[in-house]
Design a protein around this motif. Structure first.
Motif, mmCIF file in Angstrom:
data_model
loop_
_atom_site.group_PDB
_atom_site.id
_atom_site.type_symbol
_atom_site.label_atom_id
_atom_site.label_comp_id
_atom_site.label_asym_id
_atom_site.label_seq_id
_atom_site.Cartn_x
_atom_site.Cartn_y
_atom_site.Cartn_z
ATOM 1 N N GLN A 150 9.234 -0.284 6.571
ATOM 2 C CA GLN A 150 8.040 0.330 6.430
ATOM 3 C C GLN A 150 7.092 0.137 7.655
ATOM 4 O O GLN A 150 7.243 -1.101 8.375
ATOM 5 N N ASP A 198 0.754 -1.402 0.072
ATOM 6 C CA ASP A 198 -0.034 0.013 0.202
ATOM 7 C C ASP A 198 0.829 1.257 0.091
ATOM 8 O O ASP A 198 1.859 1.134 0.102
ATOM 9 N N ASP A 199 0.222 2.542 -0.072
ATOM 10 C CA ASP A 199 0.827 3.573 -0.151
ATOM 11 C C ASP A 199 0.730 4.266 1.325
ATOM 12 O O ASP A 199 1.138 5.571 1.402
#
Length: 144
Positions: A49, A29-30
């Motif tokens: 992340q 995902d962003d």
């Protein structure tokens, strides 16, 4: 337990995290907070992340290339900070840095028993940057 047995146990913990890293991978995902850092001295590279829910580290993943100490430390760090608040994660990182500087710290405070396996790295100044790379990356991304 004798020092020889403890050193052997610590090596086994480090190698287990290196060969079977926890939380290795990427989020697709962003929405994740991401950072990439490297240690030009020895070539270690880490890509982290983080998924936050408010100020809680909901999930964390990493990928990278490097030595066993660098990647084992990243694996241990991701396990340690998952489910913690940002301030708790930063406090853990401070404890870890103190341990790398040879200071006497209580790693049990946050349930960081596995991380004690990296304590011996403090005897090898050239390897401290390997062990702290993921932690410094975490500090940078959560502070931003």
């Amino acid at each position: 337990m004798s020092n020889v047995n403890l050193d052997t146990l610590y090596r086994q913990v480090i190698m287990d995290h290196y060969k079977h890293p926890r939380n290795k991978g990427k989020f697709e995902d962003d929405e994740s907070l991401t950072i990439e850092m490297n240690n030009p001295t020895c070539g270690d590279r880490i890509f982290l992340q983080f998924q936050l829910a408010g100020d809680i580290v909901e999930d964390v993943k990493f990928t990278g290339d490097g030595c066993s100490i660098s990647l084992a430390s990243a694996s241990m760090m991701t396990q340690a900070v998952k489910g913690k608040t940002i301030s708790e994660a930063l406090a853990m990182s401070e404890l870890f840095s103190d341990m790398m500087l040879g200071k006497d710290v209580d790693m049990d405070k946050f349930g960081l028993e596995d991380i004690e396996a990296l304590q011996g790295v403090s005897n090898f100044p050239a390897r401290i940057k390997c062990a702290t790379l993921a932690w410094k990356a975490m500090e940078r991304v959560v502070e931003e």
